[in-house]
Design an enzyme around this catalytic site. Structure first.
Site, PDB file in Angstrom:
ATOM      1  N   GLY A  33      56.033  20.601  33.938  1.00 59.55           N
ATOM      2  CA  GLY A  33      57.311  20.665  34.659  1.00 59.55           C
ATOM      3  C   GLY A  33      57.844  22.100  34.705  1.00 59.55           C
ATOM      4  O   GLY A  33      58.392  22.549  35.717  1.00 59.55           O
ATOM      5  N   ASP A  34      57.676  22.826  33.620  1.00 60.40           N
ATOM      6  CA  ASP A  34      58.149  24.218  33.562  1.00 60.40           C
ATOM      7  C   ASP A  34      57.326  25.081  34.527  1.00 60.40           C
ATOM      8  O   ASP A  34      57.848  25.999  35.156  1.00 60.40           O
ATOM      9  CB  ASP A  34      58.002  24.773  32.137  1.00 60.40           C
TER      10      ASP A  34
END
Ligand SMILES: Nc1ncnc2c1ncn2[C@@H]1O[C@H](COP(=O)(O)OP(=O)(O)OP(=O)(O)O)[C@@H](O)[C@H]1O
Ligand SMILES: O=P(O)(O)OC[C@@]1(O)O[C@H](CO)[C@@H](O)[C@@H]1O
Length: 306
Positions: A248-249
Site C-alpha cells: 500500500g505504501d
C-alpha cells in the site's frame, strides 16, 4: 522536496518459515530486517522512482539508529527527532499465510510534538507532505488533522494514508489524495462493500468531505481511483505473491511520484498500482527494475466518467 512523516517507524523483522505451527518451535528459512513504517516505505519506493524525499518522524535507541543508517546508506535524506524510548520492532511472519505483529512504539512527549510541527511550519508550496501510518498512543489523536491544517494554511499539498478518524479528520483540509484499502473504507462508513459500484460510492463520500482524489487499494484485485470527474479501475498481472508488507505504501509512492513527474492522472495511477504489485511480488519493497518490468502489464480502464 517531498517529506514523508512516520510518527511510529519500525524495524520490520520478516521471518519466512516452511510451515507455521502456532504453539510449536518454528525455524525460519530466511529473515530480513528492513527500515519500516509507512512513510519510510514511501520514501524508499520514491527513491526507487528517482524522486528524492526527506523522511521525518521519531526514532529512538538502537532500532532508531538502524533505521536512520539504512536510509542514509540508501541516499535517502532524514531529519528525524530523537525520542527516549526504543523505536519498535514489528514481526512479519511469512508461512502459508502472512501474519503481522506490530508493537506499540515509544512515547512521544509534548516537546517532541512541537519539534515536528515546527519542521512542518517552515515548508512551502514547493514542498509535498505524506502522512502515513499509526500514531503513538502518547500523541493527541487529532495530530494528523493538526498537520493537515498547517499544510492547508500554507498551501502545501499533502496526502494521507491512515485508518478511520485519523484519515477522515484531515478531509476538510483537502488532501491531494487519500488511500484507504477496502476494509478501511468499510470501517470509515460502517458499511459492507460488495462490488466496484459500492467502492466508488464510498470513495465519493470521502470526496464530498474534501478529498481531491481517492485511491482505494484492493490487494490482488488491483485498485480503483476516483477523481472529480471519472473513475478508473486497475487490474494487476498474475504473479507469485511473496511479501505484501508495504505494498500500500508503494502504491502511495507511485502516485505521488507520478504527480511530481507531471504524469497524467491515468499514468500516475498505473505507476502507483505497478509499485504496489511489484512490492507484493518481492521480499523487500520493489526496485525500479521490478516496477519497470510490470508497468505495461497493469491495465487501466475508465469505468465511469463524464
Ligand atoms: N496479492 C496481490 N497480488 C498482486 N498485487 C497485490 C497483491 N496485494 C497487494 N497488491 C498490490 O498492492 C496494492 C496495495 O495493496 P493493499 O490493498 O493490500 O494495500 P494495503 O492494505 O494498504 O497494504 P499494506 O498495509 O500491506 O501496505 C494493490 O492495489 C495491488 O496493486
Ligand atoms: O502500525 P502501523 O503504523 O499501522 O503500520 C506499520 C507497518 O505495518 O506498516 C508498514 C507496511 O505498510 C510496515 O513497514 C510497518 O511495520
Amino acid at each position: 522536496m517531498i517529506y514523508t512523516i512516520t510518527l511510529n517507524p519500525s524495524i520490520d523483522y520478516v521471518m519466512f518459515t516452511q510451515d507455521f505451527d502456532l504453539g510449536g518451535l518454528n525455524r525460519a528459512t530466511r529473515t530480513h530486517k528492513f527500515a519500516g513504517g509507512k512513510g519510510i516505505n514511501v520514501s524508499r519506493v520514491l527513491k526507487a522512482l528517482d524522486q528524492p524525499s526527506t523522511a521525518l518522524g521519531y526514532i529512538g535507541g538502537f532500532p532508531g539508529a538502524f533505521i536512520k543508517n539504512e536510509l542514509e546508506s540508501a541516499y535517502i535524506h532524514t531529519d528525524f527527532i530523537l525520542v527516549e524510548e526504543d523505536t519498535r520492532i514489528n514481526v512479519k511472519l511469512k508461512g502459508d499465510t502472512e501474519t503481522e505483529i506490530n508493537a506499540a512504539g515509544p512515547d512521544v512527549n509534548a516537546t517532541n510534538l512541537e519539534a515536528l510541527l515546527n519542521q512542518i511550519k517552515v515548508l512551502t508550496t514547493e514542498d509535498y507532505v505524506i502522512i502515513a501510518g499509526s500514531v503513538p498512543k502518547s500523541m493527541p489523536d487529532d495530530i494528523y488533522a493538526t498537520i493537515a491544517q498547517i499544510c492547508a494554511e500554507k498551501h502545501i499539498p499533502f496526502v494521507v494514508d491512515a485508518e478511520k478518524s485519523l484519515l477522515t479528520q484531515t478531509l476538510p483540509y483537502h488532501p491531494e489524495f487519500v488511500k484507504p484499502n477496502k476494509v478501511e473504507l468499510e470501517e470509515m462508513f460502517n458499511l459492507t462493500i460488495k462490488d466496484d459500484h459500492d467502492t466508488i460510492q464510498a470513495a465519493r463520500l470521502l470526496m464530498e468531505q474534501g478529498a481531491k482524489h481517492v485511491l482505494v487499494s484492493l490487494g490482488g484485485e488491483g485498485a480503483i481511483l476516483v477523481t472529480a470527474d471519472a473513475c478508473y479501475k486497475a487490474t494487476v498481472p498474475n504473479g507469485k505473491v511473496i511479501n505484501t508488507v508495504g505494498s500500500g505504501d508503494s502504491t502511495v509512492a507511485g502516485m505521488v511520484a507520478g504527480f511530481a513527474q507531471n504524469k497524467s492522472i491515468e499514468e500516475s495511477f498505473r505507476q502507483a498500482v505497478s509499485c504496489g504489485t511489484a512490492t507484493a511480488f518481492t521480499e523487500d519493497l520493489a526496485t525500479s527494475e521490478q516496477i519497470a518490468a510490470i508497468i505495461n502489464k497493469v491495465t487501466i480502464t475508465k469505468i465511469e466518467g463524464k
